[in-house]
Design a protein around this motif. Structure first.
Motif, PDB file in Angstrom:
ATOM      1  N   PHE A  15      -5.070  16.454 -15.298  1.00 33.24           N
ATOM      2  CA  PHE A  15      -5.441  15.243 -16.032  1.00 33.24           C
ATOM      3  C   PHE A  15      -6.961  15.084 -16.137  1.00 33.24           C
ATOM      4  CE2 PHE A  15      -1.408  12.503 -15.096  1.00 33.24           C
ATOM      5  CZ  PHE A  15      -0.660  13.414 -15.816  1.00 33.24           C
ATOM      6  N   SER A  16      -7.708  16.084 -15.744  1.00 30.13           N
ATOM      7  CA  SER A  16      -9.158  15.919 -15.699  1.00 30.13           C
ATOM      8  C   SER A  16      -9.747  15.825 -17.099  1.00 30.13           C
ATOM      9  CB  SER A  16      -9.808  17.092 -14.969  1.00 30.13           C
ATOM     10  OG  SER A  16      -9.702  18.276 -15.730  1.00 30.13           O
ATOM     11  N   ALA A  17     -10.887  15.109 -17.187  1.00 30.71           N
ATOM     12  CA  ALA A  17     -11.609  15.029 -18.452  1.00 30.71           C
ATOM     13  C   ALA A  17     -12.066  16.414 -18.895  1.00 30.71           C
ATOM     14  CB  ALA A  17     -12.795  14.079 -18.307  1.00 30.71           C
ATOM     15  N   GLU A  18     -12.376  17.285 -17.939  1.00 32.02           N
ATOM     16  CA  GLU A  18     -12.796  18.651 -18.279  1.00 32.02           C
ATOM     17  C   GLU A  18     -11.681  19.396 -19.000  1.00 32.02           C
ATOM     18  OE1 GLU A  18     -14.227  22.818 -16.125  1.00 32.02           O
ATOM     19  OE2 GLU A  18     -13.831  21.022 -14.926  1.00 32.02           O
ATOM     20  N   ASN A  19     -10.455  19.274 -18.508  1.00 28.69           N
ATOM     21  CA  ASN A  19      -9.338  19.917 -19.199  1.00 28.69           C
ATOM     22  C   ASN A  19      -9.114  19.311 -20.576  1.00 28.69           C
ATOM     23  OD1 ASN A  19      -8.478  22.014 -17.553  1.00 28.69           O
ATOM     24  ND2 ASN A  19      -7.233  20.667 -16.274  1.00 28.69           N
ATOM     25  N   GLY A  20      -9.394  18.009 -20.717  1.00 32.32           N
ATOM     26  CA  GLY A  20      -9.282  17.385 -22.026  1.00 32.32           C
ATOM     27  C   GLY A  20     -10.245  17.993 -23.025  1.00 32.32           C
ATOM     28  N   ARG A  21     -11.480  18.224 -22.587  1.00 34.37           N
ATOM     29  CA  ARG A  21     -12.469  18.844 -23.472  1.00 34.37           C
ATOM     30  C   ARG A  21     -12.114  20.304 -23.767  1.00 34.37           C
ATOM     31  NH1 ARG A  21     -15.755  15.582 -20.129  1.00 34.37           N
ATOM     32  NH2 ARG A  21     -16.135  17.317 -18.691  1.00 34.37           N
ATOM     33  N   ARG A  22     -11.647  21.018 -22.749  1.00 33.10           N
ATOM     34  CA  ARG A  22     -11.247  22.416 -22.961  1.00 33.10           C
ATOM     35  C   ARG A  22     -10.082  22.495 -23.933  1.00 33.10           C
ATOM     36  NH1 ARG A  22      -9.302  24.514 -17.885  1.00 33.10           N
ATOM     37  NH2 ARG A  22      -9.013  26.449 -19.026  1.00 33.10           N
ATOM     38  N   GLY A  23      -9.179  21.522 -23.845  1.00 35.29           N
ATOM     39  CA  GLY A  23      -8.030  21.514 -24.738  1.00 35.29           C
ATOM     40  C   GLY A  23      -8.420  21.308 -26.193  1.00 35.29           C
ATOM     41  N   TYR A  24      -9.602  20.744 -26.399  1.00 33.07           N
ATOM     42  CA  TYR A  24     -10.086  20.544 -27.770  1.00 33.07           C
ATOM     43  C   TYR A  24     -10.768  21.802 -28.294  1.00 33.07           C
ATOM     44  CZ  TYR A  24     -12.565  18.418 -31.712  1.00 33.07           C
ATOM     45  OH  TYR A  24     -13.049  18.117 -32.961  1.00 33.07           O
ATOM     46  N   TRP A  25     -11.643  22.395 -27.488  1.00 35.03           N
ATOM     47  CA  TRP A  25     -12.428  23.535 -27.942  1.00 35.03           C
ATOM     48  C   TRP A  25     -11.712  24.868 -27.762  1.00 35.03           C
ATOM     49  CZ3 TRP A  25     -16.117  22.395 -31.078  1.00 35.03           C
ATOM     50  CH2 TRP A  25     -16.769  21.158 -30.972  1.00 35.03           C
ATOM     51  N   SER A  26     -10.813  24.964 -26.793  1.00 36.28           N
ATOM     52  CA  SER A  26     -10.071  26.220 -26.555  1.00 36.28           C
ATOM     53  C   SER A  26      -8.594  25.886 -26.362  1.00 36.28           C
ATOM     54  CB  SER A  26     -10.616  26.940 -25.318  1.00 36.28           C
ATOM     55  OG  SER A  26     -11.993  27.204 -25.449  1.00 36.28           O
ATOM     56  N   PRO A  27      -7.930  25.433 -27.419  1.00 35.51           N
ATOM     57  CA  PRO A  27      -6.562  24.917 -27.251  1.00 35.51           C
ATOM     58  C   PRO A  27      -5.560  25.960 -26.764  1.00 35.51           C
ATOM     59  CG  PRO A  27      -7.156  25.096 -29.587  1.00 35.51           C
ATOM     60  CD  PRO A  27      -8.402  25.300 -28.809  1.00 35.51           C
ATOM     61  N   LEU A  28      -5.661  27.185 -27.263  1.00 32.99           N
ATOM     62  CA  LEU A  28      -4.667  28.185 -26.868  1.00 32.99           C
ATOM     63  C   LEU A  28      -4.808  28.562 -25.402  1.00 32.99           C
ATOM     64  CD1 LEU A  28      -2.326  29.862 -27.867  1.00 32.99           C
ATOM     65  CD2 LEU A  28      -3.942  31.657 -28.538  1.00 32.99           C
ATOM     66  N   ASP A  29      -6.042  28.791 -24.966  1.00 31.84           N
ATOM     67  CA  ASP A  29      -6.262  29.120 -23.553  1.00 31.84           C
ATOM     68  C   ASP A  29      -5.823  27.972 -22.655  1.00 31.84           C
ATOM     69  OD1 ASP A  29      -7.260  31.583 -24.220  1.00 31.84           O
ATOM     70  OD2 ASP A  29      -9.374  30.989 -24.094  1.00 31.84           O
ATOM     71  N   THR A  30      -6.150  26.746 -23.065  1.00 33.30           N
ATOM     72  CA  THR A  30      -5.777  25.581 -22.249  1.00 33.30           C
ATOM     73  C   THR A  30      -4.265  25.433 -22.186  1.00 33.30           C
ATOM     74  OG1 THR A  30      -7.831  24.507 -22.939  1.00 33.30           O
ATOM     75  CG2 THR A  30      -6.140  23.102 -21.943  1.00 33.30           C
ATOM     76  N   PHE A  31      -3.595  25.699 -23.312  1.00 37.83           N
ATOM     77  CA  PHE A  31      -2.139  25.575 -23.316  1.00 37.83           C
ATOM     78  C   PHE A  31      -1.513  26.596 -22.365  1.00 37.83           C
ATOM     79  CE2 PHE A  31       2.163  25.839 -24.987  1.00 37.83           C
ATOM     80  CZ  PHE A  31       2.454  24.503 -25.202  1.00 37.83           C
ATOM     81  N   ARG A  32      -2.085  27.801 -22.319  1.00 33.61           N
ATOM     82  CA  ARG A  32      -1.559  28.817 -21.399  1.00 33.61           C
ATOM     83  C   ARG A  32      -1.764  28.407 -19.938  1.00 33.61           C
ATOM     84  NH1 ARG A  32      -4.392  32.869 -24.797  1.00 33.61           N
ATOM     85  NH2 ARG A  32      -2.887  33.835 -26.217  1.00 33.61           N
ATOM     86  N   GLN A  33      -2.921  27.790 -19.658  1.00 30.62           N
ATOM     87  CA  GLN A  33      -3.268  27.491 -18.265  1.00 30.62           C
ATOM     88  C   GLN A  33      -2.733  26.139 -17.794  1.00 30.62           C
ATOM     89  OE1 GLN A  33      -7.530  27.893 -18.032  1.00 30.62           O
ATOM     90  NE2 GLN A  33      -7.512  29.900 -19.027  1.00 30.62           N
ATOM     91  N   VAL A  34      -2.753  25.153 -18.673  1.00 29.85           N
ATOM     92  CA  VAL A  34      -2.377  23.795 -18.283  1.00 29.85           C
ATOM     93  C   VAL A  34      -1.055  23.372 -18.907  1.00 29.85           C
ATOM     94  CG1 VAL A  34      -3.140  21.370 -18.271  1.00 29.85           C
ATOM     95  CG2 VAL A  34      -4.823  23.211 -18.056  1.00 29.85           C
ATOM     96  N   GLY A  35      -0.811  23.851 -20.141  1.00 24.70           N
ATOM     97  CA  GLY A  35       0.424  23.479 -20.826  1.00 24.70           C
ATOM     98  C   GLY A  35       0.282  22.173 -21.576  1.00 24.70           C
ATOM     99  N   GLY A  36       1.395  21.687 -22.076  1.00 22.55           N
ATOM    100  CA  GLY A  36       1.471  20.401 -22.760  1.00 22.55           C
ATOM    101  C   GLY A  36       2.799  19.768 -22.428  1.00 22.55           C
ATOM    102  N   ASN A  37       2.772  18.516 -21.981  1.00 20.03           N
ATOM    103  CA  ASN A  37       4.017  17.928 -21.509  1.00 20.03           C
ATOM    104  C   ASN A  37       3.881  16.419 -21.421  1.00 20.03           C
ATOM    105  OD1 ASN A  37       6.664  17.885 -20.532  1.00 20.03           O
ATOM    106  ND2 ASN A  37       6.292  19.656 -19.195  1.00 20.03           N
ATOM    107  N   ILE A  38       5.005  15.764 -21.179  1.00 15.52           N
ATOM    108  CA  ILE A  38       5.020  14.335 -20.851  1.00 15.52           C
ATOM    109  C   ILE A  38       5.153  14.217 -19.343  1.00 15.52           C
ATOM    110  CG2 ILE A  38       6.323  12.188 -21.041  1.00 15.52           C
ATOM    111  CD1 ILE A  38       7.088  13.063 -23.876  1.00 15.52           C
ATOM    112  N   TYR A  39       4.258  13.437 -18.753  1.00 10.12           N
ATOM    113  CA  TYR A  39       4.203  13.322 -17.295  1.00 10.12           C
ATOM    114  C   TYR A  39       4.522  11.900 -16.848  1.00 10.12           C
ATOM    115  CZ  TYR A  39       1.920  17.878 -17.340  1.00 10.12           C
ATOM    116  OH  TYR A  39       1.639  19.205 -17.523  1.00 10.12           O
ATOM    117  N   PHE A  40       5.266  11.797 -15.744  1.00  5.82           N
ATOM    118  CA  PHE A  40       5.488  10.527 -15.057  1.00  5.82           C
ATOM    119  C   PHE A  40       4.540  10.473 -13.865  1.00  5.82           C
ATOM    120  CE2 PHE A  40      10.374  10.482 -16.032  1.00  5.82           C
ATOM    121  CZ  PHE A  40      10.106  10.658 -17.374  1.00  5.82           C
ATOM    122  N   LEU A  41       4.173   9.255 -13.442  1.00  5.79           N
ATOM    123  CA  LEU A  41       3.408   9.101 -12.203  1.00  5.79           C
ATOM    124  C   LEU A  41       4.278   8.541 -11.081  1.00  5.79           C
ATOM    125  CD1 LEU A  41      -0.090   7.841 -13.399  1.00  5.79           C
ATOM    126  CD2 LEU A  41       0.788  10.155 -13.178  1.00  5.79           C
TER     127      LEU A  41
END
Length: 458
Positions: A1-27
């Protein structure tokens, strides 16, 4: 959930998707007794953007869900991803109702998901968007055309692109109620808000989006602060089926507009209604801004917090009567107000920041100059000559004077009202700058020019 991953997901979406993924999260574990509220972040964002909302949500009524996705990816593909994630949650838990709250570009992802897939998720109820660029961003086109590496979501953000051109081809599904909230702090000319610092007001207030929304409301917040403003959060809770009803009672406002002459209202920009809460009665003195559709002469606005307000109506090129009025919006009831609008000639503008074409490319927003010292502003034309010496203190805006029908100048802004039609010579004398002289044509009932004036240093 880091802001850094948010920025990476914008500039490097494919790499971020491989490393972090995309999903709906509960807390927290799923609770069938509470309604899910799905929060969708915007470009370069992350679930961290919603921290203040999570801290203040009524957890006895709602459970917070977060859609995390690489925001540089194709918005079409992310809307499809959102659908599959929600469908699987519905199959697993069988929730009966779902609210969606989206910020910025997240509103585009959520709307596309609703248009394409909501028929399979009839549990969708409230849809609240904050600062969404419904008309896209002109800079995205420049990026697609000139950048050596194109971020995929830029293509979907092009105003002329297929994604945005088809976004309002169909209405939202029946039963989905849209509340459109926008910010205007980032900069504005003296008559109309222009941007929230990131998204232009014109994009946030695309007419197709306004026409569909049950409520459109503006706040003096920028693109980021709108996610932490108490007044904004309160309005979101009101939209979500009257959350916090014990302490926040709501009402509605019926508004009637009467034009003094037969006016082609559909061609006009605005009007804007500003509601300023009377602090000792409503608990907050921050004004809220409600844009009205140009072609409508009456409207019912709400939900709005019950209380007493001062109302002011602004329509560029027109004088409103009364200039201001006080009204009490009762709980669970309707209050009514009316304004009469008469066309007038107006010459109003502001001195913009210095800078060359590299800093402020053509078509980009040039903010008001924060430190220019204007000695006087003069106009000469039909009806004679007028001169203003800008105020140095008090209200930093000329909105109140414009609504009251008074000439005024403060800081870099000025306005002349009740002008006869015709050509006027404008002169601005400011410390450290060469005198500015130009001719402007004033038309009665027509908005004044909104382009900023740029002074040349001596």
């Amino acid at each position: 959930f880091s802001a850094e991953n948010g920025r990476r997901g914008y500039w490097s979406p494919l790499d971020t998707f491989r490393q972090v993924g995309g999903n709906i999260y509960f807390l927290e574990p799923y609770d069938p007794g509470r309604v899910p509220v799905l929060f969708v972040h915007g470009a370069a964002g992350s679930p961290q953007d919603w921290r203040r909302f999570f801290d203040h949500i009524d957890r006895s009524r709602y459970q917070a869900w977060f859609f995390q996705y690489p925001s540089g990816a194709s918005l079409e593909s992310m809307s499809h991803l959102l659908y599959w994630k929600l469908l699987n949650l519905q199959l697993r838990y069988g929730f009966e109702k779902l609210h969606v709250v989206a910020h910025s570009m997240g509103g585009l992802v959520a709307r596309r998901f609703m248009l394409d897939h909501a028929a399979h998720l009839t549990q969708l109820d409230q849809f609240v968007t904050l600062s969404t660029p419904w008309s896209g961003e002109a800079a995205a086109t420049l990026g697609v055309e000139h950048s050596p590496a194109v971020v995929p979501s830029w293509r979907d953000m092009q105003p002329e692109g297929a994604f945005l051109q088809t976004l309002f081809d169909r209405p939202l599904p029946a039963g989905v109620r849209h509340t459109l909230l926008f910010g205007h702090r980032g900069g504005y000319n003296l008559l109309r808000p222009t941007t929230d610092g990131t998204v232009t007001l014109a994009s946030q207030l695309r007419l197709a989006a306004q026409s569909e929304a049950q409520l459109v409301m503006g706040f003096d917040e920028d693109h980021a602060s709108i996610l932490a403003a108490p007044a904004v959060m309160e309005q979101v809770w009101r939209a979500l089926d009257g959350s916090h009803a014990q302490t926040r009672v709501n009402g509605r406002l019926g508004l009637d507009l009467e034009y003094a002459v037969d006016t082609q209202v559909a061609s006009l920009a605005g009007p804007f209604l500003r509601l300023t809460p009377i602090a000792h009665e409503t608990g907050s003195g921050q004004p809220i801004l409600l844009p009205l559709l140009p072609e409508k002469r009456n409207a019912t606005l709400g939900p709005i917090a019950a209380g007493t307000y001062e109302l002011q109506l602004m329509l560029p090129g027109f004088r409103t009567s009364p200039a201001r009025q006080r009204i009490t919006i009762p709980a669970d009831d309707l209050a009514t107000a009316s304004f009469k609008l008469s066309p007038q000639g107006v010459l109003a503008a502001y001195v913009g920041m210095d800078g060359d074409a590299i800093v402020y490319p053509a078509g980009s927003y040039r903010p008001p100059h924060p430190s220019v010292v204007i000695e006087r502003v003069s106009i000469d034309g039909p009806g004679g000559k007028r001169t203003l010496v800008p105020r140095r203190d008090g209200d930093p805006d000329v909105w109140p004077a414009y609504v009251d029908g008074r000439d005024d100048a403060v800081g870099p802004m000025f306005c002349f009202t009740h002008l006869a039609a015709g050509e006027y010579q404008l002169e601005i004398v400011a410390e450290g700058y060469a005198p500015y002289r130009a001719r402007y044509t004033v038309e009665v009932g027509v908005s004044p020019p909104s382009s900023p004036i740029v002074l040349q240093p001596r």
